[in-house]
Design a protein around this motif. Structure first.
Motif, PDB file in Angstrom:
ATOM      1  N   GLY A  12       0.818  -1.210   0.000  1.00  0.00           N
ATOM      2  CA  GLY A  12       0.000   0.000   0.000  1.00  0.00           C
ATOM      3  C   GLY A  12       0.847   1.254   0.000  1.00  0.00           C
ATOM      4  N   SER A  45      -5.613  -0.586   3.606  1.00  0.00           N
ATOM      5  CA  SER A  45      -4.515  -1.550   3.800  1.00  0.00           C
ATOM      6  C   SER A  45      -3.373  -0.916   4.582  1.00  0.00           C
ATOM      7  CB  SER A  45      -4.026  -2.090   2.457  1.00  0.00           C
ATOM      8  OG  SER A  45      -3.294  -1.124   1.758  1.00  0.00           O
ATOM      9  N   THR A 101      -6.574   1.077  -0.722  1.00  0.00           N
ATOM     10  CA  THR A 101      -5.144   1.271  -0.470  1.00  0.00           C
ATOM     11  C   THR A 101      -4.935   1.928   0.878  1.00  0.00           C
ATOM     12  OG1 THR A 101      -4.718   1.495  -2.828  1.00  0.00           O
ATOM     13  CG2 THR A 101      -3.042   2.346  -1.336  1.00  0.00           C
ATOM     14  N   ASP A 159      -1.681   6.403  -5.933  1.00  0.00           N
ATOM     15  CA  ASP A 159      -2.957   5.706  -5.768  1.00  0.00           C
ATOM     16  C   ASP A 159      -3.614   6.169  -4.472  1.00  0.00           C
ATOM     17  OD1 ASP A 159      -5.065   4.001  -5.903  1.00  0.00           O
ATOM     18  OD2 ASP A 159      -3.922   2.185  -5.483  1.00  0.00           O
ATOM     19  N   SER A 191       2.387   1.605  -3.505  1.00  0.00           N
ATOM     20  CA  SER A 191       1.375   2.047  -4.466  1.00  0.00           C
ATOM     21  C   SER A 191       1.010   3.509  -4.248  1.00  0.00           C
ATOM     22  CB  SER A 191       0.136   1.170  -4.347  1.00  0.00           C
ATOM     23  OG  SER A 191      -0.879   1.622  -5.198  1.00  0.00           O
TER      24      SER A 191
END
Length: 65
Positions: free
Chosen positions: A39, A56, A53, A48, A42
């Motif tokens: 996460g 997480s 996300t 993101d 990303s």
């Protein structure tokens, strides 16, 4: 007499039912830490900002701390 902290334990023991988690707890914690790391990657690399996300990342923080 043994003191039961959780009422579910007392009920399960009274009924003779054994409650077991099929997956070992360290394995679950490891998956949480892996999700936390992915996460963060990303979030930083792809910008993101989806809710899953961020969830997480929060779940990973709960496991770590």
């Amino acid at each position: 007499m043994q003191l039961k902290v959780f009422p579910q334990e007392a009920l399960a023991n009274h009924l003779g039912i054994s409650i077991r988690i099929p997956i070992p707890t360290p394995f679950i914690a490891g998956l949480g830490v892996i999700g936390f790391i992915l996460g963060i990657v990303s979030f930083a690399k792809n910008k993101d900002r989806s809710i899953l996300t961020i969830l997480s990342i929060l779940a990973g923080l709960l496991i770590i701390f």
